[in-house]
Design an enzyme around this catalytic site. Structure first.
Site, PDB file in Angstrom:
ATOM      1  N   ASP A 402       0.649  -1.355  -0.064  1.00 58.79           N
ATOM      2  CA  ASP A 402       0.003   0.214  -0.013  1.00 58.79           C
ATOM      3  C   ASP A 402       0.903   1.184  -0.011  1.00 58.79           C
ATOM      4  O   ASP A 402       2.156   0.906   0.225  1.00 58.79           O
ATOM      5  CB  ASP A 402      -0.803  -0.078   1.305  1.00 58.79           C
ATOM      6  N   GLU A 516      -6.548  15.714   7.905  1.00 58.43           N
ATOM      7  CA  GLU A 516      -7.489  16.806   8.447  1.00 58.43           C
ATOM      8  C   GLU A 516      -6.578  17.408   9.494  1.00 58.43           C
ATOM      9  O   GLU A 516      -6.642  18.589   9.475  1.00 58.43           O
ATOM     10  CB  GLU A 516      -8.721  16.034   9.132  1.00 58.43           C
ATOM     11  N   GLY A 693      -4.713   3.665  -3.893  1.00 57.40           N
ATOM     12  CA  GLY A 693      -6.064   4.540  -3.825  1.00 57.40           C
ATOM     13  C   GLY A 693      -5.557   5.723  -4.473  1.00 57.40           C
ATOM     14  O   GLY A 693      -6.688   6.256  -5.021  1.00 57.40           O
ATOM     15  N   ASP A 694      -4.342   6.235  -4.178  1.00 55.44           N
ATOM     16  CA  ASP A 694      -4.042   7.476  -4.244  1.00 55.44           C
ATOM     17  C   ASP A 694      -4.008   7.741  -5.891  1.00 55.44           C
ATOM     18  O   ASP A 694      -4.118   6.675  -6.960  1.00 55.44           O
ATOM     19  CB  ASP A 694      -2.730   7.884  -3.899  1.00 55.44           C
ATOM     20  N   ARG A 809      -5.041   4.514  -8.126  1.00 62.37           N
ATOM     21  CA  ARG A 809      -6.692   4.520  -8.186  1.00 62.37           C
ATOM     22  C   ARG A 809      -7.476   3.135  -8.007  1.00 62.37           C
ATOM     23  O   ARG A 809      -8.243   2.741  -8.646  1.00 62.37           O
ATOM     24  CB  ARG A 809      -7.182   5.085  -9.460  1.00 62.37           C
ATOM     25  N   LYS A 815      -7.504  -4.341  -5.249  1.00 63.94           N
ATOM     26  CA  LYS A 815      -6.112  -4.790  -4.810  1.00 63.94           C
ATOM     27  C   LYS A 815      -6.034  -6.233  -4.680  1.00 63.94           C
ATOM     28  O   LYS A 815      -5.132  -6.904  -5.099  1.00 63.94           O
ATOM     29  CB  LYS A 815      -5.838  -4.101  -3.556  1.00 63.94           C
ATOM     30  N   ASP A 836      -1.663  -1.016   5.948  1.00 64.22           N
ATOM     31  CA  ASP A 836      -1.859  -0.605   7.259  1.00 64.22           C
ATOM     32  C   ASP A 836      -3.362  -0.021   7.616  1.00 64.22           C
ATOM     33  O   ASP A 836      -3.903  -0.086   8.484  1.00 64.22           O
ATOM     34  CB  ASP A 836      -1.045   0.775   7.544  1.00 64.22           C
ATOM     35  N   ASP A 840      -6.682  -2.352   2.997  1.00 65.88           N
ATOM     36  CA  ASP A 840      -6.017  -3.227   2.475  1.00 65.88           C
ATOM     37  C   ASP A 840      -6.168  -4.581   3.071  1.00 65.88           C
ATOM     38  O   ASP A 840      -5.386  -5.716   2.677  1.00 65.88           O
ATOM     39  CB  ASP A 840      -4.301  -2.733   3.215  1.00 65.88           C
TER      40      ASP A 840
END
Lengths: 1133, 372
Positions: A402, A516, A693-694, A809, A815, A836, A840
């Site tokens: 990941d 955040e 996923g980035d 993405r 995955k 993590d 995942d």
């Protein structure tokens, strides 16, 4: 109301399937309706598997379900029923031992569970009945009871929070025992209830129990004065889970909704599916070979026996018993066959399973104990969830990692922002008053600032649009929390040493995601401080040190599909604002297009630099618009079914037509030693795939930073962007691209030799492959079936020829799909997934080995993993050192076990040729039994726990050493054949050496002769010594334990033999070995033959070791480092 | 194994710490720093031997140099042992025992005797051991080996009356327990052999044979006991039992010497130690050396007087009488000497070979380093 009642009556059956109705306080609701107490299970927790009565049968049944135990049971039964050469004791005793030990262990564990169960079940709780408080046992709680829980107590069952001692109707809990998250979570009482619960008349309708800790859908009907009942929606924020602890709240009252085994905690007991290691598969294959050897030996002997008997049938000196004469010939053949099986069954020893289990179990402790895995930050070391896969760590070929939290720290730092297309960067030595420093503005523009209003709007958005809680360390109580959305997240605890606001020096933020916190802290740097939320009012300290208050109206939670979140607030002036932040791809379509282009440039540039980017947008809501949105939201939240989907639809409807204000860039720092770790892993021959996923740019830059892509790496991109080039349909384009890349990477590449030395690193040209989720789904699920398979193959081949692969993405399921694809590809490579976060989990479960990082994104990954480590950098030692060693150890253990039993049983087999195939055992029963249990088991166990054929430092330094054991190198058939040949050689030497000696059995200097038991004892002595010394020769790492065990075993053998032969044992039928050993030792010839045979057996071994050594490129290197003397070691410490 | 402990941890951690502590597999949630001990960190001081040509070479040479002399010594010793063997089975017509072997019957009351003449070429100087040898006799057959009752032989009265089932079909005869029971005892070798020296002047001198000291001391004194501990009258002790079917005499009449009678008769004990291989020899008598002047057995002509009781033709067996001297290594057996010499030579040769290899490899190694 009538309709509702009818619904309940008619829809009852149907309803029972989906939901349950609970009568709060067991009162009929509405009061006039007949109250039928529904049947639910009581609150007794039964985690124990057995009771006193069923322990024996159930446990035995469980144990004999294992194929090995069953096999030994059969052998034992054959021995009991059929007249076999060895007494049932020889196989019964080890089996009994194994079964007893396991049963005792499981019994003890179960006793602990019973004890714990009892403790839980007999725990006294307060239950409110008719306004009185009654203490009763936790086990007696029924669904519908109103339970009172005090501070620091554990909830006895799943409760709906009705009343809290806190004014604002909240309570705090920790769920450390459920998911490991240690932060306080806020839960809410059901709104507007009677203060006196005695008069509460309500029913709760909620879904049937399900294990998801974070999902709960329910509805509460409150009946007041026989009006139409009030309806309240219930969500996970109202549900207090059994196992959680009440904190910072004096007491609460709640109604039990799920009890006993139906609580979410109990439902989460289920273990994971068992993973099996490649070594185990090898063991099974070898077992089959040995089973074949066993059966063929028995067949050969049976056949020969009857051939022999036809010539020497019954001699006068050795007549058959009456029973034997009467037995049917064919039945006799069959029992003879079984007898031979029993005689040779030691070739497949019970003890191997025990030793392998013990080795794995004990071996795994070394991972937990390793202080290099200890992370001072989280005060934790590595965690081993399964010990079955230790050796698999040494076999990894593909690593799926990941990105966020694994490759990167998930420790976000606000780097810069862009407002209205102007870039703002926080300078360190900023001279400007407000801490702003405008660096290079948008391209082609003079340095400029956006309007102050826009600036402030942007910063307010940052301050408001989040779900961060402020944690004030000075106050005892935590004051506020605006949301309950810790959906699968842990505390991203960030301590901020206030830049601007000295009074609030120690300000902690708790948030569901570290982004955040970074944003809030970023805003703080620019003068806008978020002070917290008090009873639905968010307070902000603005640049002028004024406190601004906004009423929080709604939070539109973040979810991975929308990839954005929003808040609706009402300012003091009454304006209703919606602030939204999210990924660029999810914001851009929702905003007015005119602003997009200016900001897109920044976002893309930031992304290529490896920053995480978020776009911020806002929107004014008119009163009508708000009213409509408000109503929609409330309705959606009340929905009992498909609540998620309905909410999502509303969210999407509200979050449109917004105005883009700016974008932020947050840096996600790389993990410590991420690049070195990746380099080492690649050096070890593993291929690293990044699944994230980035977005592509961010991920790509991380890959560059980690050294997965290098400067000269040629990137092959298969993303939506490349697919949309060329103006043809995507399908066609996909086809073309795949072929093109395949040509490049596979066909034109220099032929790669299959085997241990994979030469891609040498092969001049590196390729990197990038694919995104959308393209992947096109590859995997192409419209036509043949195409799909072809694409899959092309894709796999390309990927396998690339140095690194980046999949961006990715949805969590994708995955897992990729892992599965690789796992099932040709050669079945061993895969490892490391991650993590909750996203995942699917790939961690899918891969052969799943590794969880004890990161910031919660415990799910850790819970579902096979191993958990605190940091990515620990992966290097885990694989290169621990994995390598475990593999070598267990591989050697397995080979050695087969070997030592082959040369144990081979003389026994050969002896049949000399005793008329009569199943006469060569060794005494005691030796047969003890050989695997006592005489030869400890040295190999010690070896398999302590061996370091290459010391750890060298393993870590030279990652290429890992390739030497790749592809199950030590359990290949070639090596297996070598060990088998060695076993056969040794068996032949033992047997025939003694055979020739016994051509004259007068071996003592007083002319007395030795008999058959002396023969067996000499063979056995040679055997025990040879087998142990063979292991000694293989041992490269002699600690005192090895010395102790190896020499101790031999000494024990000698001692035991004396002892066993020294006494007339009253319980034995035969005193076969009486003084046999002592007499043997009094014979010089016996000594000489023992020494000779041991030496002769080990000679080829020594020779091979010597000749084999100077092979391979690393040999000299290692040899230079390895010979560590005690002195060296002392110096090092 | 692990699944259950996994369950433990998560199940009851809330109740007490014991849940977590009980969970094995190293899977504990304790946030304790691992102890920095040598064992736990896998850093125990260790001796790490590497076998290289350099280390093994001396060993090879030493083994070679030690084994060759030992082997030669063994070979010479074995060669110096004098052994004489005579087959008296009586298979051939010409054999003196042919008639006895042909006319054998279990029921014959009159023993058949035959005398086999032989010639010793060399005098036997020290004690001479007389063996009988049997071939193709499967004393190691499983049914045979287990057909005994060690408890009975150890003097247990109960086993005497009630022999073990293992003795079947030789446990009872005419409803009386057989003592000693079992196939081994039943088939005890019962030829009697006597040696007669024929003086050069024609007189026949009977060679005195010692019948004691032929069994293991521990067998004779511990493992085999007559029943009825103190009762020396064996006839009484064995009352109610019967002799094995193939025996001509009951067990208490094996010898006149009370210390060599009954179960502790040494011929019997020797027979009861089952042989390892189908061709075997057993010690029968010892010919003690009487004087230092005369050899125990001077060279010359002898006859072996055989009372032929033991049938072997039915299973194509052979019977031999063996006269042998004994050295420190036991009887004659060239195997050990040859084996030692060959292993020693192989070691030595390997040593030389390794030396050459080592030399060459060392050179190559140096060359490689220079070229770098």
């Amino acid at each position: 109301m009538l309709r509702r009642r009818l619904n309940r009556l008619f829809g009852g059956d149907e309803g029972r399937v989906h939901s349950r109705t609970i009568y709060v306080g067991h009162k009929s609701c509405p009061p006039n309706e007949a109250y039928i107490p529904p049947k639910f299970c009581d609150n007794r927790i039964v985690s124990s598997k057995y009771t006193v009565w069923n322990f024996l049968p159930k446990n035995l049944f469980e144990q004999f379900r294992r194929i090995a135990n069953f096999y030994f049971l059969i052998i034992f039964l054959v021995q009991v029923i059929v007249d076999t050469p060895t007494s049932p004791v020889t196989s019964g005793l080890p089996l009994f031992f194994v079964i007893t030990v396991t049963a005792v262990k499981q019994g003890y564990e179960d006793w602990l569970r019973h004890k714990a169960d009892r403790e839980v079940n007999e725990y006294r709780v307060s239950v409110l009945e008719d306004g009185r408080r009654i203490r009763k046992m936790s086990a007696k709680i029924k669904v519908g009871d109103i339970v009172e829980v005090e501070e620091d107590e554990t909830f006895p069952c799943d409760l709906i929070l009705l009343q809290s001692s806190r004014d604002d109707g909240t309570c705090f809990v920790t769920t450390a025992s459920l998911d490991g998250e240690s932060n306080h979570k806020t839960h809410y009482t059901v709104a507007d209830l009677e203060s006196d619960l005695q008069y509460l008349s309500a029913t709760i309708e909620c879904e049937q129990p399900q294990p998801d800790l974070y999902k709960f859908v329910g509805r509460m009907h409150i009946y007041r004065n026989s009006q139409e009942p009030d309806v309240r929606s219930l969500g996970p924020e109202n549900l207090l889970l059994k196992g959680a602890n009440l904190k910072n709240t004096q007491k609460i009252c709640g109604v039990a909704v799920y009890t006993g085994m139906e609580t979410k905690m109990a439902l989460n007991y289920q273990g994971k599916s068992q993973k099996r290691s490649a070594v185990e598969k090898s063991i099974n294959a070898f077992l089959l070979v040995y089973l074949f050897i066993l059966v063929s030996k028995a067949l050969v002997c049976t056949t020969l026996k009857y051939v022999w008997q036809s010539k020497h049938d019954e001699t006068w000196y050795n007549e058959k018993t009456q029973k034997e004469k009467e037995t049917n010939q064919y039945l006799k053949m069959f029992t003879d066959f079984l007898s031979f099986m029993v005689l040779f069954n030691f070739i497949i020893p019970v003890s191997m399973y025990v030793t392998v289990e013990m080795q794995k179990f004990l071996g795994s402790f070394f991972i937990t104990w390793d202080k290099d895995f200890f992370d001072p930050e989280i005060q934790e070391g590595a965690l081993v969830n399964t010990s079955d896969l230790n050796e698999e760590l040494g076999q990894v070929e593909y690593i799926f990692t990941d990105k966020t939290g694994t490759l990167t720290q998930n420790n976000m730092e606000f780097i810069e922002c862009c407002i209205d297309g102007f870039q703002y960067k926080h300078g360190d030595g900023s001279s400007e008053l407000d801490g702003f420093c405008v660096t290079d503005g948008p391209v082609n523009k003079i340095q400029q600032k956006a309007g102050r209003e826009r600036e402030e709007l942007f910063l307010r958005a940052l301050c408001l649009c989040h779900t961060v809680q402020v944690k004030e360390s000075t106050k005892q109580r935590q004051d506020q929390n605006d949301q309950f959305d810790q959906i699968d997240q842990v505390d991203g605890l960030g301590l901020d040493h206030g830049f601007l606001d000295p009074p609030q020096k120690e300000m902690g933020f708790i948030a569901s995601s570290p982004d955040e916190i970074a944003l809030v802290k970023g805003a703080m740097r620019y003068g806008f401080t978020f002070l917290g939320l008090e009873s639905k009012n968010m307070k902000i300290l603005n640049r002028n040190k004024d406190v601004e208050t906004y009423e929080l109206l709604h939070v539109l939670n973040f979810d991975p599909v929308r990839r954005r979140m929003s808040v609706m607030v009402r300012s003091k002036t009454g304006d209703i604002l919606l602030f939204c932040k999210g990924a660029d791809s999810s914001i851009f379509p929702q905003v007015r297009q005119e602003e997009v282009e200016r900001i897109r440039m920044h976002v893309e540039r930031n992304a290529t630099e490896g920053y995480r980017t978020l776009c911020v947008a806002y929107k004014h809501l008119s009163a009508q618009e708000y009213a409509r949105a408000d109503a929609d939201l409330r309705e959606a939240r009340l929905a009992l079914q498909d609540r998620e989907e309905k909410l999502m639809a509303v969210y999407n409807r509200v979050e449109t037509d917004m105005i883009l204000i700016g974008a932020t860039a947050v840096e996600d720092q790389l993990q410590d030693e991420a690049a070195q770790t990746m380099e080492a892993l690649q050096g070890a021959g593993m291929k690293v795939w990044v699944l994230t996923g980035d977005k592509m740019e961010t991920a790509k830059s991380t890959c560059y930073a980690c050294g997965l892509f290098k400067k000269n790496t040629e990137l092959l991109e298969l993303t939506l962007r490349t697919l949309e080039d060329g103006g043809r349909s995507r399908e066609e384009r996909l086809h073309d691209l795949l072929l093109e890349y395949h040509k490049k990477a596979v066909q034109d590449a220099p032929p790669v030799k299959l085997g241990i030395t994979r030469s891609w690193s040498v092969a001049g040209h590196d390729y990197g492959f990038i694919i995104d989720g959308a393209s992947l789904s096109m590859v995997l699920s192409s419209s036509s079936e043949p195409n799909s398979r072809r694409y899959k193959n092309l894709f796999l081949q390309i990927c396998q020829n690339c140095t690194s692969v980046l999949c961006c993405r990715m949805a969590p399921l994708q995955k897992a799909q990729i892992v599965k694809l690789v796992k099932n590809s040709k050669g079945n490579p061993i895969t490892l997934s490391i991650g993590d976060g909750a996203n995942d989990v699917s790939m961690i479960l899918e891969a052969h080995v799943g590794i969880g990082i004890k990161g910031k994104e919660g415990r799910q990954a850790v819970k579902n993993s096979d191993y958990a480590i605190p940091k990515l950098k620990h992966l290097k030692k885990l694989l290169l050192a621990h994995g390598h060693l475990y593999y070598v150890r267990i591989a050697h253990l397995v080979q050695y076990f087969f070997y030592k039993n082959l040369c144990f049983i081979l003389p026994q087999f050969l002896y049949q040729f000399f005793c008329g195939y009569s199943q006469q055992p060569l060794y005494d029963a005691a030796y047969l039994t003890m050989y695997n249990i006592c005489f030869t088991s400890m040295p190999i166990l010690a070896y398999s726990l302590l061996e370091q054929h290459i010391c750890i430092e060298v393993l870590l330094e030279h990652s290429t050493l890992y390739r030497d054991i790749a592809k199950n190198a030590m359990l290949r058939w070639k090596l297996f054949l070598y060990w088998t040949a060695l076993g056969i050689f040794h068996g032949l030497v033992f047997f025939f050496g003694v055979r020739f000696l016994f051509s004259n059995p007068a071996l003592q200097d007083n002319g007395q002769v030795f008999g058959n038991w002396s023969y067996g004892t000499i063979v056995f002595t040679v055997l025990v010594f040879t087998v142990t010394l063979k292991l000694a020769l293989d041992t490269r790492h002699w600690t005192w334990i090895n010395h102790f065990v190896i020499w101790g075993s031999l000494a024990f053998y000698v001692f035991f033999s004396f002892f066993w032969g020294g006494i007339i044992w009253p319980f034995l039928k035969h005193q076969r070995l009486y003084f046999v050993f002592a007499n043997m030792l009094s014979s010089v010839s016996a000594w000489l033959v023992i020494i000779l045979l041991i030496l002769l057996s080990l000679l080829p071994e020594i020779l091979l070791v010597v000749l084999r050594k100077p092979r391979g490129p690393h040999a000299r290197q290692i040899a230079a480092v390895t010979p560590l003397s005690y002195k060296h070691l002392k110096e090092r410490e | 194994m692990m699944a259950s402990s996994y369950k433990d941890e998560d199940g009851h951690i809330t109740v007490s710490g014991s849940g977590a502590a009980a969970g094995g597999g190293g899977g504990s949630l304790r946030s304790k720093k691992p102890e920095n001990t040598a064992f736990k960190q896998q850093r125990l001081p260790a001796w790490q031997p590497i076998l290289t040509a350099g280390t093994v070479l001396p060993a090879f040479f030493i083994i070679g140099l030690m084994f060759i002399p030992i082997g030669i010594g063994l070979y010479v010793t074995s060669n110096n042992i004098k052994e004489f063997e005579v087959d008296y089975t009586g298979v051939e017509m010409s054999s003196p025992c042919f008639t006895c072997s042909q006319n054998f019957s279990w029921n014959s009351t009159k023993p058949c005797t035959c005398s086999v003449p032989f010639h010793l070429d060399q005098p036997y100087e020290s004690n001479v051991f007389m063996y009988y040898g049997l071939s193709n006799f499967y004393q190691n057959h499983r049914r045979y080996v287990k057909s005994r009752d060690d408890s009975q032989l150890n003097g247990n009265e109960e086993s005497l009356r009630k022999p073990s089932k293992e003795c079947e079909p030789y446990a009872k005869s005419n409803n009386k327990p057989i003592a000693p029971c079992g196939a081994i005892a039943n088939s005890m070798f019962n030829d009697s052999l006597e040696l007669i020296y024929i003086d050069p002047n024609g007189t026949k001198v009977q060679i005195p044979l010692t019948a004691t000291g032929i069994a293991w001391w521990t067998d004779k004194h511990v493992k085999f006991r007559n029943p009825g501990a103190e009762n020396t009258n064996l006839t009484v002790v064995f009352q109610g039992t019967t002799r094995p079917v193939n025996w001509r005499r009951p067990v208490f009449q094996l010898d006149s010497d009370p210390d060599n009678n009954g179960f502790i008769n040494e011929d019997f004990i020797v027979w009861m130690r089952t042989a390892a291989l189908p061709t075997f020899r057993k010690l029968y008598r010892i010919i003690q050396r009487r004087s230092n002047v005369h050899p125990t057995l001077p060279r010359g002509n002898y006859t072996l007087e055989v009372v032929y009781n033991y049938p072997v033709r039915s299973f194509e067996g052979r019977k031999r009488m063996i006269l042998s001297t004994i050295s420190w290594m036991g009887g004659k057996n060239p195997f050990l000497g040859i084996a030692y010499v060959s292993v020693g030579s192989v070691c030595f040769l390997l040593g030389v070979l390794l030396l050459i290899i080592h030399h060459k490899y060392g050179n190559r190694n140096n060359a490689a380093e220079i070229s770098h």
